[in-house]
Enzyme design. Structure first.
Site, PDB file in Angstrom:
ATOM      1  N   CYS A   1      -1.566   2.323   6.959  1.00  0.00           N
ATOM      2  CA  CYS A   1      -1.114   1.211   6.127  1.00  0.00           C
ATOM      3  C   CYS A   1      -1.307  -0.138   6.794  1.00  0.00           C
ATOM      4  O   CYS A   1      -1.176  -0.280   7.996  1.00  0.00           O
ATOM      5  CB  CYS A   1       0.354   1.405   5.749  1.00  0.00           C
ATOM      6  SG  CYS A   1       0.548   2.408   4.273  1.00  0.00           S
TER       7      CYS A   1
ATOM      8  N   CYS B   1       5.598  -7.571   7.412  1.00  0.00           N
ATOM      9  CA  CYS B   1       6.605  -7.091   8.367  1.00  0.00           C
ATOM     10  C   CYS B   1       6.790  -8.153   9.447  1.00  0.00           C
ATOM     11  O   CYS B   1       5.828  -8.803   9.853  1.00  0.00           O
ATOM     12  CB  CYS B   1       6.147  -5.773   9.002  1.00  0.00           C
ATOM     13  SG  CYS B   1       7.357  -5.045  10.138  1.00  0.00           S
TER      14      CYS B   1
ATOM     15  N   CYS C   1       4.933  -5.430  16.012  1.00  0.00           N
ATOM     16  CA  CYS C   1       4.387  -4.384  16.880  1.00  0.00           C
ATOM     17  C   CYS C   1       2.897  -4.641  17.115  1.00  0.00           C
ATOM     18  O   CYS C   1       2.144  -4.919  16.176  1.00  0.00           O
ATOM     19  CB  CYS C   1       4.599  -3.006  16.252  1.00  0.00           C
ATOM     20  SG  CYS C   1       6.350  -2.583  16.045  1.00  0.00           S
TER      21      CYS C   1
ATOM     22  N   CYS D   1      -0.155  -2.741  15.177  1.00  0.00           N
ATOM     23  CA  CYS D   1       0.000  -2.520  13.735  1.00  0.00           C
ATOM     24  C   CYS D   1      -0.645  -3.637  12.918  1.00  0.00           C
ATOM     25  O   CYS D   1      -0.433  -4.825  13.193  1.00  0.00           O
ATOM     26  CB  CYS D   1       1.491  -2.412  13.404  1.00  0.00           C
ATOM     27  SG  CYS D   1       1.824  -2.077  11.663  1.00  0.00           S
TER      28      CYS D   1
ATOM     29  N   CYS E   1       3.299   8.284   1.465  1.00  0.00           N
ATOM     30  CA  CYS E   1       3.784   7.289   2.425  1.00  0.00           C
ATOM     31  C   CYS E   1       3.888   5.962   1.679  1.00  0.00           C
ATOM     32  O   CYS E   1       2.889   5.464   1.147  1.00  0.00           O
ATOM     33  CB  CYS E   1       2.828   7.189   3.606  1.00  0.00           C
ATOM     34  SG  CYS E   1       3.326   5.974   4.841  1.00  0.00           S
TER      35      CYS E   1
ATOM     36  N   GLU F   1       0.827  -1.206   0.000  1.00  0.00           N
ATOM     37  CA  GLU F   1       0.000   0.000   0.000  1.00  0.00           C
ATOM     38  C   GLU F   1       0.862   1.257   0.000  1.00  0.00           C
ATOM     39  O   GLU F   1       1.993   1.245   0.479  1.00  0.00           O
ATOM     40  CB  GLU F   1      -0.878   0.030   1.260  1.00  0.00           C
ATOM     41  CG  GLU F   1      -1.834  -1.123   1.392  1.00  0.00           C
ATOM     42  CD  GLU F   1      -2.513  -1.137   2.749  1.00  0.00           C
ATOM     43  OE1 GLU F   1      -2.573  -0.083   3.408  1.00  0.00           O
ATOM     44  OE2 GLU F   1      -2.979  -2.222   3.157  1.00  0.00           O
TER      45      GLU F   1
END
Length: 344
Positions: free
Chosen positions: A331, A110, A114, A117, A103, A90
Site C-alpha cells: 500500500c 499517514c 516510517c 513506507c 487489506c 488503496e
C-alpha cells in the site's frame, strides 16, 4: 449525515424521528450492510415517503474505483479508490487457501513517518470515516464478485491514530445485523502507539494485534520509525504483554527485512532473545522497495537464515509470501503515483 457510519443503536432514534418503526430501522441497517445498496430507492420494503425522508436527512457513502490492477502471478487485486472529497486510498484483495483477505486503509496518508513506507511520503491528509473503511470492503466484494473472509487494517495510515472511527468501523463490521464478521478474522497493525494499545486492550475485541516492529533494538528502530523515540521498544513490548494478559490473543510482530540494516545474524539473535518465551508470532517480510526511500531487500539466503535463528530461540516464525509483486501491491505506491501524475 453519513448514515453508513452509524451503529444500529445510533441509527434507531434518528430514524424513528422520521416516522420509521423500530423493525424498519433494522431493515435499513440490513440494506446498508448486508445487501450493501448505494441508494435509498433500492430499499424496496421501505415506503416511498420513508425513503424520501431518509434521502433528505442522510447520504449513503460510496467509493469510486479509479484504478484496478490484477496480478497475473497470483490473482491479487489492488484497488485505488477516490473518496467523496477527491482523496485517494488503496486496498488489496489477496487469495489464500483459507479464503479471501482484504487489506484496507484507515487514513488518507499517514503522519507516522516510517522510513521504509510509501504511505507517509506526503504526510496525513485526513482520517477515514467508518463508512469509507466499510466501503473498501463492500466495493471490493461488489467488483470482484468474491466474498471477503478476513480484513487486515494494514493499508495506508495508522489505525490507532484514527482510534474512534476504527472502533466504530469494527463494531459495525461485526454487528449481527450487518456483515457479522467475527473480529477473530480481523487483524489490526500498529507502529506502536502505547496508550492506544492499552485502550484497545480494554475493549477486549478478540482480534489479532499486529505490531510493526522491524528492529531488534532501539538504535535501529529509532532510525526506521520515529514513533520509537516517543515509546521505545521496552515500553512497546511491555504494552503488548499487557494486551496478551487482558485478551488472551497472541501478538503478531511484523518485521520488514532491509538488506544491511536489520537483517544481520546479530539482529536475528537479539530479536530471538527478546521474543523468547513470549506467546507471539514473528512474520518476516522482504521489505517493499520504494524508490524515494532507498531501502533494499535482503537476499533470500539472509531471510532464511534470519528465520532459522528465530526458530532456534523457540519463536514461531513465518516468511510472508510476496503477493501481487508484479502490481506493486504494497500500500501507498499507487496513491503516490496518482498524486505525482496529478502534479505533472
Amino acid at each position: 449525515m453519513d448514515i453508513k457510519s452509524l451503529s444500529l443503536e445510533e441509527m434507531e432514534p434518528l430514524l424513528m424521528e422520521l416516522g420509521l418503526k423500530k423493525f424498519q430501522v433494522k431493515e435499513v441497517f440490513s440494506w446498508l450492510h448486508q445487501k450493501q445498496v448505494e441508494s435509498f430507492d433500492e430499499m424496496t420494503n421501505i415506503s416511498k415517503a420513508g425513503r424520501e425522508a431518509l434521502d433528505k436527512k442522510f447520504y449513503i457513502n460510496f467509493l469510486k474505483i479509479t484504478k484496478k490492477l490484477v496480478s497475473s502471478l497470483d490473482g491479487t487485486i489492488k484497488y485505488l479508490y477516490e473518496l467523496r472529497d477527491g482523496q485517494m486510498v488503496e486496498s488489496v484483495l489477496m487469495h489464500y487457501q483459507h479464503g479471501n483477505s482484504l487489506c484496507i486503509s484507515t487514513q488518507a496518508g499517514c503522519r507516522m513517518g516510517c522510513k521504509f513506507c510509501a504511505s507517509t511520503l506526503a504526510g496525513l491528509a485526513r482520517n477515514l470515516t467508518p463508512s469509507e473503511m466499510l466501503d473498501e470492503i463492500y466495493t471490493a466484494q461488489r467488483d470482484s464478485g468474491e466474498k471477503v473472509n478476513s480484513v487486515v487494517l494494514m493499508g495506508i495510515g495508522e489505525p490507532l491514530d484514527n482510534y474512534d472511527n476504527v472502533l466504530r468501523f469494527l463494531r459495525i463490521l461485526s454487528s449481527k445485523e450487518g456483515m457479522n464478521m467475527s473480529l477473530r478474522h480481523v487483524s489490526l497493525s500498529t507502529c506502536g502507539i502505547v496508550p492506544m494499545i492499552d485502550r484497545l486492550a480494554e475493549e477486549n475485541l478478540q482480534m489479532t494485534l499486529s505490531i510493526s516492529l522491524h528492529a531488534p533494538n532501539n538504535a535501529i528502530r529509532d532510525q526506521m520509525m520515529p514513533v520509537n523515540k516517543r515509546w521505545n521498544m521496552d515500553e512497546l513490548l511491555t504494552a503488548c504483554d499487557r494486551y496478551f494478559e487482558k485478551t488472551g490473543r497472541r501478538i503478531s510482530y511484523e518485521y520488514a527485512l532491509v538488506g544491511g540494516v536489520n537483517d544481520s545474524v546479530d539482529a536475528a539473535r537479539e530479536l530471538g532473545r527478546r521474543m523468547h518465551g513470549k506467546n507471539c508470532h514473528v512474520n518476516l517480510i522482504p521489505v517493499n522497495e520504494v524508490k524515494e526511500r532507498g531501502f533494499k531487500k535482503g537476499s533470500k539466503e539472509s531471510i532464511r537464515k534470519f528465520a532459522n535463528i528465530l526458530e532456534g530461540y523457540g519463536v514461531t516464525t513465518t516468511v510472508r509470501r510476496e503477493l501481487g509483486s508484479d502490481i506493486n501491491a504494497a500500500c501507498g505506491q499507487l496513491r503516490r503515483q496518482q498524486a505525482l501524475e496529478g502534479e505533472s
